[in-house]
Design a protein around this motif. Structure first.
Motif, PDB file in Angstrom:
ATOM      1  N   PHE A  44       0.813  -1.216   0.000  1.00 34.93           N
ATOM      2  CA  PHE A  44       0.000   0.000   0.000  1.00 34.93           C
ATOM      3  C   PHE A  44       0.844   1.262   0.000  1.00 34.93           C
ATOM      4  O   PHE A  44       0.345   2.350   0.247  1.00 34.93           O
ATOM      5  CB  PHE A  44      -0.892   0.037   1.248  1.00 34.93           C
ATOM      6  N   GLY A  45       2.161   1.106  -0.246  1.00 37.55           N
ATOM      7  CA  GLY A  45       3.065   2.236  -0.065  1.00 37.55           C
ATOM      8  C   GLY A  45       2.689   3.467  -0.876  1.00 37.55           C
ATOM      9  O   GLY A  45       2.744   4.593  -0.381  1.00 37.55           O
ATOM     10  N   TRP A  46       2.288   3.264  -2.137  1.00 37.36           N
ATOM     11  CA  TRP A  46       1.974   4.407  -2.993  1.00 37.36           C
ATOM     12  C   TRP A  46       0.817   5.208  -2.401  1.00 37.36           C
ATOM     13  O   TRP A  46       0.873   6.441  -2.345  1.00 37.36           O
ATOM     14  CB  TRP A  46       1.617   3.918  -4.394  1.00 37.36           C
ATOM     15  N   TYR A  47      -0.223   4.516  -1.939  1.00 39.76           N
ATOM     16  CA  TYR A  47      -1.385   5.208  -1.376  1.00 39.76           C
ATOM     17  C   TYR A  47      -1.044   5.860  -0.038  1.00 39.76           C
ATOM     18  O   TYR A  47      -1.555   6.941   0.289  1.00 39.76           O
ATOM     19  CB  TYR A  47      -2.544   4.223  -1.215  1.00 39.76           C
ATOM     20  N   ALA A  48      -0.185   5.196   0.726  1.00 43.78           N
ATOM     21  CA  ALA A  48       0.257   5.803   1.981  1.00 43.78           C
ATOM     22  C   ALA A  48       1.021   7.095   1.715  1.00 43.78           C
ATOM     23  O   ALA A  48       0.831   8.100   2.413  1.00 43.78           O
ATOM     24  CB  ALA A  48       1.133   4.820   2.761  1.00 43.78           C
ATOM     25  N   GLY A  49       1.884   7.086   0.712  1.00 45.98           N
ATOM     26  CA  GLY A  49       2.625   8.302   0.364  1.00 45.98           C
ATOM     27  C   GLY A  49       1.719   9.410  -0.119  1.00 45.98           C
ATOM     28  O   GLY A  49       1.907  10.586   0.234  1.00 45.98           O
ATOM     29  N   ALA A  50       0.711   9.046  -0.931  1.00 45.61           N
ATOM     30  CA  ALA A  50      -0.224  10.055  -1.445  1.00 45.61           C
ATOM     31  C   ALA A  50      -1.006  10.691  -0.297  1.00 45.61           C
ATOM     32  O   ALA A  50      -1.117  11.926  -0.207  1.00 45.61           O
ATOM     33  CB  ALA A  50      -1.173   9.410  -2.453  1.00 45.61           C
ATOM     34  N   ALA A  51      -1.556   9.856   0.584  1.00 43.54           N
ATOM     35  CA  ALA A  51      -2.321  10.387   1.722  1.00 43.54           C
ATOM     36  C   ALA A  51      -1.411  11.113   2.698  1.00 43.54           C
ATOM     37  O   ALA A  51      -1.788  12.137   3.283  1.00 43.54           O
ATOM     38  CB  ALA A  51      -3.056   9.249   2.429  1.00 43.54           C
ATOM     39  N   GLY A  52      -0.178  10.605   2.882  1.00 41.87           N
ATOM     40  CA  GLY A  52       0.759  11.229   3.823  1.00 41.87           C
ATOM     41  C   GLY A  52       1.165  12.621   3.397  1.00 41.87           C
ATOM     42  O   GLY A  52       1.373  13.506   4.231  1.00 41.87           O
ATOM     43  N   LEU A  53       1.286  12.837   2.095  1.00 40.71           N
ATOM     44  CA  LEU A  53       1.610  14.171   1.589  1.00 40.71           C
ATOM     45  C   LEU A  53       0.501  15.153   1.904  1.00 40.71           C
ATOM     46  O   LEU A  53       0.748  16.259   2.416  1.00 40.71           O
ATOM     47  CB  LEU A  53       1.863  14.092   0.080  1.00 40.71           C
ATOM     48  N   VAL A  54      -0.749  14.764   1.666  1.00 37.79           N
ATOM     49  CA  VAL A  54      -1.876  15.667   1.927  1.00 37.79           C
ATOM     50  C   VAL A  54      -2.065  15.889   3.422  1.00 37.79           C
ATOM     51  O   VAL A  54      -2.309  17.016   3.871  1.00 37.79           O
ATOM     52  CB  VAL A  54      -3.154  15.119   1.271  1.00 37.79           C
ATOM     53  N   GLU A  55      -1.930  14.831   4.222  1.00 40.92           N
ATOM     54  CA  GLU A  55      -2.014  15.005   5.679  1.00 40.92           C
ATOM     55  C   GLU A  55      -0.929  15.965   6.161  1.00 40.92           C
ATOM     56  O   GLU A  55      -1.160  16.807   7.032  1.00 40.92           O
ATOM     57  CB  GLU A  55      -1.878  13.663   6.402  1.00 40.92           C
ATOM     58  N   ALA A  91       7.098   7.690  -4.270  1.00 38.08           N
ATOM     59  CA  ALA A  91       6.450   7.831  -5.576  1.00 38.08           C
ATOM     60  C   ALA A  91       5.040   8.391  -5.423  1.00 38.08           C
ATOM     61  O   ALA A  91       4.603   9.256  -6.202  1.00 38.08           O
ATOM     62  CB  ALA A  91       6.408   6.483  -6.279  1.00 38.08           C
ATOM     63  N   GLY A  92       4.296   7.918  -4.424  1.00 38.12           N
ATOM     64  CA  GLY A  92       2.943   8.415  -4.203  1.00 38.12           C
ATOM     65  C   GLY A  92       2.920   9.877  -3.835  1.00 38.12           C
ATOM     66  O   GLY A  92       2.095  10.663  -4.334  1.00 38.12           O
ATOM     67  N   ALA A  93       3.818  10.285  -2.942  1.00 41.30           N
ATOM     68  CA  ALA A  93       3.870  11.685  -2.518  1.00 41.30           C
ATOM     69  C   ALA A  93       4.270  12.584  -3.687  1.00 41.30           C
ATOM     70  O   ALA A  93       3.673  13.647  -3.906  1.00 41.30           O
ATOM     71  CB  ALA A  93       4.853  11.837  -1.361  1.00 41.30           C
ATOM     72  N   LEU A  94       5.290  12.172  -4.443  1.00 43.88           N
ATOM     73  CA  LEU A  94       5.752  12.992  -5.562  1.00 43.88           C
ATOM     74  C   LEU A  94       4.697  13.101  -6.660  1.00 43.88           C
ATOM     75  O   LEU A  94       4.559  14.137  -7.309  1.00 43.88           O
ATOM     76  CB  LEU A  94       7.045  12.403  -6.129  1.00 43.88           C
ATOM     77  N   ASP A  95       3.929  12.028  -6.852  1.00 40.91           N
ATOM     78  CA  ASP A  95       2.879  12.069  -7.867  1.00 40.91           C
ATOM     79  C   ASP A  95       1.800  13.077  -7.481  1.00 40.91           C
ATOM     80  O   ASP A  95       1.283  13.813  -8.338  1.00 40.91           O
ATOM     81  CB  ASP A  95       2.278  10.676  -8.030  1.00 40.91           C
ATOM     82  N   MET A  96       1.460  13.140  -6.208  1.00 43.05           N
ATOM     83  CA  MET A  96       0.466  14.116  -5.764  1.00 43.05           C
ATOM     84  C   MET A  96       0.982  15.546  -5.912  1.00 43.05           C
ATOM     85  O   MET A  96       0.221  16.467  -6.224  1.00 43.05           O
ATOM     86  CB  MET A  96       0.101  13.862  -4.295  1.00 43.05           C
ATOM     87  N   LEU A  97       2.262  15.738  -5.689  1.00 42.65           N
ATOM     88  CA  LEU A  97       2.834  17.087  -5.786  1.00 42.65           C
ATOM     89  C   LEU A  97       2.787  17.630  -7.215  1.00 42.65           C
ATOM     90  O   LEU A  97       2.858  18.846  -7.434  1.00 42.65           O
ATOM     91  CB  LEU A  97       4.277  17.069  -5.277  1.00 42.65           C
ATOM     92  N   LYS A  98       2.634  16.735  -8.200  1.00 44.50           N
ATOM     93  CA  LYS A  98       2.525  17.193  -9.585  1.00 44.50           C
ATOM     94  C   LYS A  98       1.258  18.007  -9.827  1.00 44.50           C
ATOM     95  O   LYS A  98       1.173  18.745 -10.821  1.00 44.50           O
ATOM     96  CB  LYS A  98       2.546  15.994 -10.532  1.00 44.50           C
TER      97      LYS A  98
END
Length: 901
Positions: A104-115, A183-190
């Motif tokens: 679940f790392g990608w989704y964790a990174g995506a949510a972690g960036l927004v949190e 990767a998840g966090a960086l993708d959200m930052l785009k």
């Protein structure tokens, strides 16, 4: 395929029970008897069946294959009863280069960036800085990942149009790690107006006066960007993994001071350098604060590796309470601290997308596994999937598989599961005796387990009723603990008894527990009478667990844990000095004694009369009880900002054996003490000399103004009828010294004053005769009580000086190990109530769940007890700060401050 699918009822899922019914599943309350149990996170031990079906298989992220101590009980429990397959070990092929197929790392990174962004906006708001980020919804507020992307796009347009205030800007986000989290966090930052920069550019970007406040700067920092060899050579991945000790992290000075937010996706394991330790965090915050208030405001630790790569991340935050604050050291007193997000279930904030991702990845494995169990014909790829499942198996056939056999050294004895079906038919799981000052955390913790029945027996029904209004699984009983027949009737129905009664009452309760074969937990010292019950308790198969509060209790757990770790490193303990105290927070301490009562005053006053035996700087001291207040440590150098003094606490020498410290002769110091604010011993000594700590005879009062004269009459042997005779008696006993305490005695109500004439100044006068000490307890509990909005603080400090051999001279090489716990009370509970009540409750739950198989009179120096206790306390944020230095210990300073008057 002839398969029945059961789904456990739950109202928290993104898909409802009706959705599962429509798909053909049966909704049930318990799935523990299924042949295959599919979960996500590790299963609570309380939900495992005591009698699983033969050949049962569990799929889960068990967090056991690395030997994590906190989950060895789960592994012990599954041994001999089930097969355990861990998703984390499912890979596309064998060998070290095999890639995980379910994660679940990608989704964790995506949510972690927004949190992290949301937390950073609130951090800025505490500094009086509002930004467009305030309007960004948290991840769980979105119905899908695509909606969260849209929110980020909207935020991006606002930043482009409006910018951010100069005090906050520019916004700089650092993402560590090189895996799916990053990767998840960086993708959200785009979705934001992001500009990718290098670490060496950060100083120029942040300090440049013409900085662009309409952009978000992003620095991606894998290990090569912040790890350096200590000899100055560059980073090499193979060299790093072969020789991690040769590397250190410079994240704290190269990147951290310049960024707004760090999203940590870098893995870490013991033996490798941390990304930032506690000392480095303080330095990073100092550098950041000098640059501007917007720097290093928040860290979103997606890895949530407690005390791991980021040493100061000591607890997992929750979706309900996503942030906790870590303050830097005392040198940055004005710093607001850094906001930490450490939610360990981040993917659940995007439940629909995450579930679809997981199901698509897992379904081929599950189908292949079911076909194998049914002996169905293999499909083309079943063989590869089954091999992968075999590689991911930790336990099978009641044994650890060969590649995991090393875990046997980490295992505890498998606990006996106590499900509702397997409990006795007594009717009460836990009986709590007493509803006083520390009862609330006890009741709250026990009643969180909705499968438990808890009975609270109290002689104050109005006080106890407050708990019943909150907890439906709590039953109240009005009871007088001195009524033996009534106690027998209650205890015979209970599995575990928690006694919050005064310490002298514990042995009688213990006798009944032995008779009725119920286990007992108390927070009090083991008295000689209690110790005499050891053999009887052993014969009755009963555990009498004492000293399970703060001091004694948590102090034992921390001491033995620290000492054991030091000795495991091959060092010998040369000095053990410990101090503990519960005090008003400094802002509420300006009262006589510098003290307020967060637990029964009688115990505090009695403690001032105990004898003491200890060793300090090579000299052994014996202090009679009547001399304790006249012999104290006038200065305890724990904190710069606290004016502390201390009293020796009972017989410190007695703890050499249970703490496994060896021989007293090999140690320079062995001391346990009690902390108080300066001035406490002086006033307490006065109260003792004028007879107020006497408990050998009783007084009957008409008014509270009679208390001091009646005590003085007994001390001087003459009538004390008016102010003149009272002053003469005080001078006779104390000399001129008593004038220095006159204002304090007036404040307490022991001397007449205008304030004492006001209604409500005094408590109700007791109708029966009581000893002076008991009367003083009643008066002090009223005058020195905590008012609404006031808070207390608990300080527990262990200092261990250790070296390669015994202390032979002051110049012998040594290291000083400090273990420090500081807890402040809040609007829910006092610090004293939490640190005394929570260990008692946790111990009772461990007994119920079969985690304590020892019997007789026991204290928490047993490895199974103290390790679990520290682990349980950490789950509620009670975590010790562990530091090692080469500075001198506090022994010489204590010896210099030793006062004997």
């Amino acid at each position: 395929m002839g398969v029945t699918v059961q789904v456990q009822h739950c109202n928290r899922r993104i898909w409802t029970d009706d959705d599962f019914r429509k798909a053909g599943a049966t909704i049930v309350g318990d799935v523990s008897q299924a042949d295959i149990v599919v979960g996500i996170k590790e299963v609570p031990i309380s939900e495992l069946s005591a009698t699983p079906v033969k050949g049962q298989t569990h799929f889960m992220f068990s967090h056991t294959h690395k030997g994590q101590s906190y989950n060895m009980d789960l592994l012990s429990r599954l041994l001999g009863q089930a097969r355990l397959i861990d998703y984390e070990l499912l890979t596309d092929h064998a060998g070290p280069d095999g890639k995980r197929t379910i994660a679940f790392g990608w989704y964790a990174g995506a949510a972690g960036l927004v949190e992290g962004l949301c937390a950073y906006s609130r951090y800025l708001l505490t500094l009086g800085i509002a930004t467009p980020i305030l309007h960004l919804p948290r991840p769980f507020m979105h119905a899908s990942l695509s909606e969260m992307r849209k929110s980020l796009k909207i935020l991006g347009r606002r930043i482009q149009a409006e910018g951010v205030p100069r005090e906050a800007g520019p916004i700089v986000v650092a993402v560590t790690g090189a895996g799916q989290v990053a990767a998840g966090a960086l993708d959200m930052l785009k979705e934001l107006p992001a500009v990718l920069v290098q670490p060496l550019e950060l100083g120029k970007i942040v300090k440049y006066q013409g900085m662009d406040l309409h952009k978000v700067y992003v620095v991606h920092a894998p290990a090569a960007h912040y790890l350096q060899r200590k000899d100055g050579r560059g980073y090499n991945r193979n060299d790093y993994y072969c020789d991690p000790d040769s590397y250190h992290s410079v994240l704290y000075r190269l990147i951290a001071p310049y960024v707004s937010l760090i999203v940590n996706g870098a893995g870490w394991r013991p033996g490798f350098p941390r990304l930032m330790d506690n000392a480095q965090l303080t330095e990073a915050l100092r550098l950041a604060w000098n640059i501007g208030p917007g720097r290093l405001g928040t860290i979103s630790d997606v890895t949530c590796d407690l005390e791991g790569g980021l040493e100061f991340v000591t607890q997992a935050s929750t979706i309900d309470t996503p942030v906790f604050v870590v303050k830097p050291s005392d040198s940055l007193v004005d710093h607001p601290g850094v906001s930490i997000v450490s939610i360990d279930i981040l993917p659940t904030e995007l439940p629909r997308d995450t579930s679809v991702h997981f199901s698509n990845a897992f379904m081929p494995y599950l189908v292949a596994f079911v076909r194998q169990r049914l002996n169905a014909k293999e499909r083309e790829h079943d063989g590869l999937l089954i091999k992968s499942l075999d590689r991911a198996t930790i336990v099978q056939g009641g044994k650890l598989l060969s590649q995991h056999e090393w875990l046997s050294g980490r295992l505890t004895t498998a606990p006996v599961q106590r499900s509702k079906a397997s409990r006795s038919d007594r009717g009460t799981d836990v009986l709590v005796l007493g509803s006083g000052m520390v009862a609330k955390p006890v009741i709250d913790t026990l009643c969180q387990r909705t499968d438990l029945t808890v009975v609270l027996a109290s002689n104050n029904l109005q006080e106890a009723q407050l708990f019943a209004n909150v907890h439906p699984n709590l039953r109240l009983v009005t009871a007088d603990a001195s009524d033996r027949a009534l106690m027998e009737g209650l205890i015979c129905k209970a599995d575990v008894v928690i006694s919050l009664l005064p310490a002298p009452m514990h042995p009688k309760i213990a006798e009944i527990c032995i008779q009725q074969q119920a286990h007992l937990v108390t927070a009090s010292y083991v008295s000689p009478v209690m110790q005499s019950l050891h053999e009887k308790a052993l014969s009755a198969d009963v555990l009498l667990l004492n000293e399970c509060g703060l001091d004694p209790g948590v102090d034992h757990c921390a001491a033995v844990d620290l000492i054991q770790r030091i000795q495991n490193d091959g060092k010998q303990v040369r000095s053990f000095i410990s101090f503990c105290g519960g005090l008003p927070a400094p802002e509420f301490s300006n009262v006589p004694l510098g003290y307020k009562f967060s637990w029964a005053p009688h115990g505090v006053l009695m403690a001032a009369k105990n004898s003491a035996h200890f060793k300090l700087e090579g000299e052994v001291f014996d202090v009679p009880g009547e001399m304790l207040l006249k012999t104290h440590f006038s200065d305890i150098p724990l904190f710069q900002g606290f004016a502390l003094e201390g009293l020796a606490n009972r017989n410190s020498i007695n703890y050499i054996k249970p703490y496994k410290l060896g021989q007293l002769e090999t140690m320079s110091s062995q001391l346990r003490g009690t902390l108080r604010y300066k001035g406490f011993t002086s006033l307490m000594s006065v109260l003792s000399q004028i007879g107020l700590l006497d408990e050998t005879s009783s007084l009957s009062l008409d008014t509270w103004s009679d208390l001091l004269p009646r005590c003085l009459e007994r001390v001087v042997g003459l009538p004390v009828r008016d102010s003149l005779s009272r002053g003469a008696a005080m001078t006779d006993v104390l000399g001129e010294r008593w004038y220095h305490q006159e204002a304090a005695l007036e404040w307490l109500g022991l001397l007449p004053s205008l304030a004492a004439m006001k209604e409500g100044f005094y408590p109700t006068v007791p109708e029966i005769s009581l000893p002076p000490l008991s009367l003083l307890s009643i008066l002090m509990s009223h005058r020195l009580r905590y008012e609404p909005g006031e808070r207390d603080v608990v300080i527990l400090s262990h200092e261990v000086v250790a070296g390669p051999g015994p202390m032979t001279s002051p110049d012998t090489e040594a290291t000083v190990h400090s273990y420090l716990l500081v807890v402040y009370g809040d609007e829910h509970s006092s610090a004293m109530a939490r640190t005394v009540g929570l260990p008692v409750a946790f111990a009772a739950l461990r007994i119920l769940d079969g985690d304590m198989d020892m019997r007789g009179v026991v204290v928490p120096t047993h490895p199974r007890i103290y390790a679990n206790m520290l682990k349980d306390l950490a789950t509620v944020g009670l975590v010790f700060r562990d530091t090692v230095t080469n500075v001198p210990g506090i022994g010489p300073a204590l010896r210099a401050s030793w006062t004997h008057t």
